[in-house]
Design an enzyme around this catalytic site. Structure first.
Site, PDB file in Angstrom:
ATOM      1  N   LYS A   1       0.439 -16.644  -0.369  1.00  0.00           N
ATOM      2  CA  LYS A   1       1.741 -16.001  -0.139  1.00  0.00           C
ATOM      3  C   LYS A   1       1.878 -15.480   1.272  1.00  0.00           C
ATOM      4  CE  LYS A   1       0.310 -11.538  -0.337  1.00  0.00           C
ATOM      5  NZ  LYS A   1      -0.372 -11.011   0.779  1.00  0.00           N
TER       6      LYS A   1
ATOM      7  N   ARG B   1       3.508  -7.386   8.377  1.00  0.00           N
ATOM      8  CA  ARG B   1       3.123  -8.227   9.513  1.00  0.00           C
ATOM      9  C   ARG B   1       3.477  -9.696   9.306  1.00  0.00           C
ATOM     10  NH1 ARG B   1      -2.751  -5.799   9.029  1.00  0.00           N
ATOM     11  NH2 ARG B   1      -1.936  -5.693   6.916  1.00  0.00           N
TER      12      ARG B   1
ATOM     13  N   ALA C   1       0.815  -1.209   0.000  1.00  0.00           N
ATOM     14  CA  ALA C   1       0.000   0.000   0.000  1.00  0.00           C
ATOM     15  C   ALA C   1       0.855   1.269   0.000  1.00  0.00           C
ATOM     16  CB  ALA C   1      -0.938  -0.013   1.203  1.00  0.00           C
TER      17      ALA C   1
END
Length: 346
Positions: free
Chosen positions: A197, A265, A146
């Site tokens: 993924k 994360r 992002a």
């Protein structure tokens, strides 16, 4: 120009406002029930405190109780919720989408069932559409973070859906000089690839954590990380075949794996596991963050074990996935099964 309503003001949906606004579209960003603070701050000065970027002045911000207003006159609806909001979006938002308006999703993940079946979210939504609904559902997948998208870094993604004509219309709305889009009708393949993924990024990032506990020489351990990356691609390709996706979609899985291991994360969970932390300690460190990698790795492992129990596959095909599952759900410590990665190709 078009009117685009994005529902869920998480990082990716908010980053998509950059190409949309810069293409001259009217952009409406709606917070989910968990996003009130984000919307309040955006209304003040356009700053998104999770994305860490300032959005364009001129975007319209709505709270969830204003979603009906935000949908009025929309030409496209974007689903930007996390995987934990899939059913909320199905039950609360999809029935409100005006007839004839296509929906495109950035939500990543799969559902697993007791018989070992894995289902991507667009298929799940289609199966549960309100009676008589003609909603067309599309999705976005590929290696795109992002913040890099917000910074206009060149990004190459795939759009998927049942028909190419509507996808071409969507590509015209979204694409820019820096946001590049391929189109495919392989919904299962693309969506499974970019869901998987996350779990495998966790597995690949184990090597980063191991580096941190193997002395203070600063060695990067690129061999071990590359080996885990390689095994991840192999297992993801096998899983794509298992769910009925095209092998060509492995390009999106591999690209997305690379960018996810670079940061985020999923990398953090794998790194902390590699350093020897327990999931309880990791959850404390990452409190308040949505850990998609844990969800998809656990669901995929359950599916593989169910299929193996039924005699439909050999569980030995997936040694990295099984090791990750034990780390996440059985409290085991990292002991990467290197020998089990070895194969003989005759």
């Amino acid at each position: 120009m078009s009117t685009v309503t994005l529902i869920g003001s998480g990082q990716m949906a908010s980053a998509l406002t950059f190409p949309l606004y810069e293409n001259g579209h009217e952009v409406r960003l709606v917070g989910s029930p968990l996003d009130n603070e984000i919307i309040d701050r955006l209304r003040e000065d356009n700053y998104h405190f999770n994305l860490l970027r300032t959005l364009h002045d001129g975007i319209h911000y709505y709270k969830v109780d204003q979603v009906k207003e935000a949908l009025e006159g929309a030409d496209v609806v974007v689903c930007g919720v996390s995987s934990f909001g899939v059913d909320w979006f199905l039950n609360e938002i999809i029935p409100m989408i005006p007839e004839g308006v296509p929906m495109i999703s950035v939500t990543k993940g799969m559902l697993n069932f007791e018989d070992g079946r894995l289902q991507v979210y667009p298929e799940y939504w289609e199966e549960h559409l309100p009676e008589g609904s003609k909603l067309k559902i599309y999705a976005i997948g590929g290696p795109c973070t992002a913040r890099d998208l917000a910074d206009h870094d060149h990004s190459f993604v795939g759009f998927c859906g049942r028909d190419i004509e509507t996808q071409e219309m969507l590509r015209d709305i979204f694409s820019t000089s820096y946001y590049h889009i391929s189109l495919t009708t392989d919904v299962v393949g693309l969506e499974a690839a970019v869901a998987l993924k996350n779990g495998y990024a966790l597995g690949t990032a184990l090597a980063i954590g191991l580096k941190n506990i193997c002395g203070d020489d600063g060695v990067a351990h690129v061999n071990s990380k590359a080996a885990l990356f390689q095994q991840s691609v192999k297992e993801m390709d096998d899983l794509l075949e298992l769910v009925g996706g095209s092998h060509r979609m492995i390009m999106f899985a591999a690209g997305d794996l690379d960018v996810t291991v670079a940061g985020g994360r999923s990398r953090s969970v794998g790194q902390y596991l590699g350093e020897g932390l327990s999931m309880e300690e990791i959850n404390e460190k990452l409190a308040g963050q949505t850990l998609e990698a844990v969800v998809i790795a656990t669901r995929t492992a359950k599916a593989v074990k169910a299929l193996a129990k039924a005699g439909k596959i050999d569980i030995a095909q997936f040694p990295l996935l099984m090791h990750v599952d034990k780390l996440l759900n059985e409290g085991e410590k990292v002991n990467i099964p290197w020998k089990e990665f070895e194969t003989i190709e005759a």
